[in-house]
Design an enzyme around this catalytic site. Sequence first.
Site, PDB file in Angstrom:
ATOM      1  CB  ALA A  52      -0.930  -0.001   1.212  1.00 26.15           C
ATOM      2  CE1 TYR A  53       5.409   5.523   3.006  1.00 27.22           C
ATOM      3  CE2 TYR A  53       7.023   4.127   1.911  1.00 27.22           C
ATOM      4  CZ  TYR A  53       6.693   5.318   2.529  1.00 27.22           C
ATOM      5  OH  TYR A  53       7.635   6.306   2.660  1.00 27.22           O
ATOM      6  CB  CYS A  54       5.464   0.153  -2.481  1.00 29.60           C
ATOM      7  SG  CYS A  54       6.743  -0.429  -1.342  1.00 29.60           S
TER       8      CYS A  54
END
Length: 333
Positions: free
Chosen positions: A150-152
């Site tokens: 999700a962050y990437c």
Amino acid sequence: MPKTVVVTGASGGIGRATAVAFARRGDRVALLARGEQGLAAAAEEVRAAGGTPLVVPVDVADAEAVDAAADRVERELGEIDVWVNVAFTAVFAPFPEITPAEYRRVTEVTYLGFVHGTMAALARMRPRNRGVVVQTGSALGRRGIPLQSAYCGAKHAVKGFTEAVHTELRAERSGVRITRVDLPGVNTPQFDWVLNKMPKRPQPVAPIYAPELMGACLVHASEHPRRAWWIGLPTVYTVLGSEVWPQFMDWYLARTGIDGQLTAADATADDPVNLWEPADGPDGRDFGAEGRFGDQQWTWDAQIWAGRHHGALAALGAGVLAGSTALVRRRRR
């Protein structure tokens, strides 16, 4: 001359360290974040460092609230000169274990929060034809890794969005600048309050850098805005490795990427989580700028130094080359 600076995510971690770094210049610093305890403590640190703080509680996922925050900043501190987008959240888990709602929330904060901040900044900067927007990027915005899909994904989106805005500003010959600063793993409270679904507590990808060093880099980038900055040796080899030999990166991260992000400490149900609500709310605690890896963090990096002094290094190299050439010519005579 003091400037008016907005920093999102200013209640802790890199955002807080960045706010204090601007304060050391004597700037007027607007602190945007959700956490009440962290914002209050950050304001005291900004004041102690020589700056003028303005606390503006806001969730960057709310576009209207961010625009209203920008209005308040200009009323109380003056026209915005620099806007630094830092605020983010994350879920630390394999992709199949992340719910659609969790994925949406990470994207709304970590990607759309940057969009909202940039919109608010450019709406005020473009008519004046001046100002700088600094986007806090990541090596993980150039190369995805396990447990942080999700962050990437959000950081990859920030890269593409920023490049598009950069070219639009160039096309209109605007005096407004936008720059992206890709950072390595940093010792922040993220790893204390991230929504973690693994059995062990998480840690940054080593080597781990001090948030104060990253704050200084973001200030420097605002003073010398260029298309993008790569900060730290790990960022350089991550970007280059992904471009030159992505298959090797796939193999390496599949072997080491999961265990390398986990500590030996067990996760517990009592660990704080800041995905939906700030971990440093009314009943929470102030987490500060640094996380729990202070004994491992780097406070200096040769690549960072070289990046800031590339002009001097080029001049030195030219001088050495000229001297060597002259010496060779003398010997041939």
